[in-house]
Design a protein around this motif. Structure first.
Motif, PDB file in Angstrom:
ATOM      1  N   SER A   1      42.660  32.285  23.987  1.00  0.00           N
ATOM      2  CA  SER A   1      43.511  33.387  24.446  1.00  0.00           C
ATOM      3  C   SER A   1      43.431  33.605  25.947  1.00  0.00           C
TER       4      SER A   1
ATOM      5  N   GLY B   1      34.778  41.081  25.583  1.00  0.00           N
ATOM      6  CA  GLY B   1      35.865  41.576  24.742  1.00  0.00           C
ATOM      7  C   GLY B   1      36.497  40.499  23.878  1.00  0.00           C
ATOM      8  N   LYS B   2      37.820  40.568  23.742  1.00  0.00           N
ATOM      9  CA  LYS B   2      38.555  39.685  22.840  1.00  0.00           C
ATOM     10  C   LYS B   2      38.433  38.215  23.231  1.00  0.00           C
TER      11      LYS B   2
ATOM     12  N   SER C   1      36.289  47.514  25.509  1.00  0.00           N
ATOM     13  CA  SER C   1      35.003  47.331  24.845  1.00  0.00           C
ATOM     14  C   SER C   1      33.855  47.355  25.855  1.00  0.00           C
TER      15      SER C   1
ATOM     16  N   SER D   1      40.083  38.222  30.183  1.00  0.00           N
ATOM     17  CA  SER D   1      39.322  39.122  29.317  1.00  0.00           C
ATOM     18  C   SER D   1      37.956  39.286  29.958  1.00  0.00           C
TER      19      SER D   1
ATOM     20  N   LYS E   1      35.818  36.092  21.425  1.00  0.00           N
ATOM     21  CA  LYS E   1      36.097  35.709  20.044  1.00  0.00           C
ATOM     22  C   LYS E   1      37.152  34.618  19.961  1.00  0.00           C
ATOM     23  N   ASP E   2      38.039  34.573  20.934  1.00  0.00           N
ATOM     24  CA  ASP E   2      39.114  33.583  20.934  1.00  0.00           C
ATOM     25  C   ASP E   2      39.289  33.040  22.344  1.00  0.00           C
TER      26      ASP E   2
ATOM     27  N   ASP F   1      39.679  45.215  27.799  1.00  0.00           N
ATOM     28  CA  ASP F   1      40.244  45.751  26.559  1.00  0.00           C
ATOM     29  C   ASP F   1      39.561  47.036  26.110  1.00  0.00           C
TER      30      ASP F   1
END
Length: 528
Positions: free
Chosen positions: A181, A173-174, A107, A187, A177-178, A105
């Protein structure tokens, strides 16, 4: 630790130690322009969160989108990956990360990201099947973002603390946090990003053209690097072989009879690699006949193991030398001289002495109970596995044992081993890369409370392991070998053969190590 997941881990770790140290014969043809590389998976990989996915095919899939701190080269040497250097101590290893790594993503990857991965796996609330198998139990992580380092430590000295990170896929990355996902997405910092997931059908990945931090500094730029990778779920080996020959696949792993025609196909590249051990375990629960060590030994003596080895491997296997596959952290042979030899007469005498007398129909009986074994095995490992289990059943029937064959698919094996426990003997291939990955399965709390699915209780094994895990290098390897031999001497499990497999390649070249892709090695070639 999620116990059913842990047992599923063992049931399918046979793919974790494949494709390293094998002999290779690459396909002919010049590098072709980037296109689509298609590879067959023998089963659906399931959830794709690296903290939850431990199936062999899951790790094959994850290796395209995620990186590890260090990586094995095809020759077994360790190479830098996310970490550019490391400092190993008996109970810790400190990694200095590359500064140019980014997540899919965009980051930046930080040491804190790596530490969070370890903490998430070690958190009891996660119930990660990876914990205690691929990530050592009790491991902690401390990050220093300013210094660019992350330190992984264990409560006591751990002999394979560096090697344990070679299958620790790092989420960033994302996805950090989740975690929900990434069940069917990616990710990671790997060279490919998952763009489409159709369970039980296919998984499509897209190339990251800015990737330059592969093993040893490998990058995705270069002639023939595919723009897409499609992993197709093809459970039937004959179908996969047909797709390879027709050009609908560029790669597949084949264990069984189709190997011969693939090897004879003009232009077909091939690597012959270790596929892990072919072996069987005895259930030692209180109500099982194999609880008695004399019965286990007698049942083992009833089997002509060299003959079984040839059947289980279709004549392509090698003598088993231990429980750990390639790349081996320890060399040597823990098997030879430690497994009861084939001796039908001694087997019969031992069963008689144990109170199992032949009944009117030839089946042995003790205290009114027939000597019955339920023989469990996976059906997706090819015809040779089926034949091997039929051979076991026939051999034991000759010894006066009533045998029921129970073939199941991979996903049902975990339920049978751990929850239902509807088995007495299980043919269970193993292909782990570290002896520590087996400890929870071969000792400790029995299923369903623990991962010790066969209810093993070998005091000598446990004592040797407790000492071995604290010893580095050759000193530790000697103890690990002795611990394995203790299992074989007690007939807790019986290694039959080191099986091999064919990694077939059509209009492409690629390397696999420990059952995972070296993604930057994938190259498309012109049709030969």
């Amino acid at each position: 630790m999620k116990k059913t997941g842990a047992v599923a881990a063992l049931a399918t770790l046979s793919l974790l130690a494949t494709a390293c140290g094998g002999t290779s014969d690459g396909p002919s043809g010049k590098a072709a322009a980037g296109g689509t590389f298609s590879f067959a998976l023998s089963a659906d990989p399931g959830a794709l969160d690296p903290a939850m996915g431990i199936l062999g095919v899951t790790n094959t899939t994850l290796s395209l989108a995620y990186d590890t701190l260090v990586a094995y080269a095809p020759d077994g040497k360790l190479l830098p990956r996310l970490a550019e250097k490391w400092d190993v101590k008996p109970d810790s290893v400190t990694f200095t990360l590359r500064k140019d790594v980014t997540c899919s993503d965009g980051s930046k990857l930080t040491p804190s990201d790596v530490a969070e991965n370890v903490r998430h796996i070690a958190d009891p609330a996660t119930q990660s099947p990876v914990y205690g198998v691929l990530v050592p139990a009790g491991m902690k992580a401390e990050a220093d973002d300013a210094a660019g380092t992350v330190t992984l430590s264990t409560p006591q000295p751990f002999s394979f603390i560096l090697e344990s990170t070679t299958l620790m896929f790092v989420v960033c990355g994302k996805g950090l946090k989740d975690r929900s996902s990434i069940a069917h997405a990616s990710s990671g910092s790997g060279p490919y990003t998952l763009t489409e997931a159709v369970p039980s059908d296919h998984y499509t990945f897209k190339l990251r053209e800015d990737y330059v931090w592969g093993p040893g500094g490998a990058a995705t730029k270069g002639s023939g690097m595919p723009e897409k990778v499609v992993l197709k779920v093809v459970p039937n080996e004959q179908t996969a072989a047909n797709m390879l020959i027709s050009g609908d696949l560029n790669g597949a792993i084949v264990y069984g009879a189709d190997r011969k025609r693939l090897e004879a196909t003009p232009g077909m590249g091939k690597t012959i690699a270790s596929a892990g051990n072919g072996q069987f375990f005895y259930h030692q629960g209180d109500d099982r006949p194999a609880k008695d060590p004399a019965v286990r030994k007698a049942l083992t003596q009833a089997i002509n193991l060299p003959e079984l080895a040839g059947i289980a491997s279709s004549g392509t296997g090698r003598p088993a030398t231990g429980l750990v596959g390639d790349p081996k952290p320890c060399q040597g042979d823990s098997v030879t001289g430690h497994v009861p030899a084939f001796d039908p007469a001694a087997s019969a005498a031992a069963l008689d002495a144990a109170g199992w007398k032949a009944g009117a129909d030839g089946v042995r009986v003790k205290d009114g109970k027939r000597l019955s074994l339920r023989l469990l095995y996976i059906t997706t490992k090819g015809a040779a596995t089926q034949a091997a289990n039929e051979y076991l059943a026939q051999s034991w029937k000759k010894a006066g044992v009533e045998v029921t064959l129970n073939g199941v698919i991979d996903t049902k094996l975990s339920e049978s081993l751990n929850a239902a426990q509807d088995w007495d003997v299980v043919w269970l291939p193993i292909g782990v890369t570290l002896p520590t990955q087996l400890v929870g399965f071969l000792s400790g709390p029995a299923a369903p409370k623990g991962a010790n699915f066969a209810h093993l209780s070998n005091q000598r094994y446990s004592e040797l392991v407790a000492e071995a895990v604290t010893k580095p290098g050759e000193e530790g390897c000697k103890l690990w070998s002795q611990a394995e031999s203790a299992l074989f001497e007690a007939s807790d499990l019986v290694p039959a053969v080191d099986t091999t497999m064919l990694i077939a390649k059509r209009n492409a070249t690629f390397d696999m190590v420990a059952g995972t892709f070296v993604p930057t090695s994938i190259r498309m070639t012109e049709a030969g």
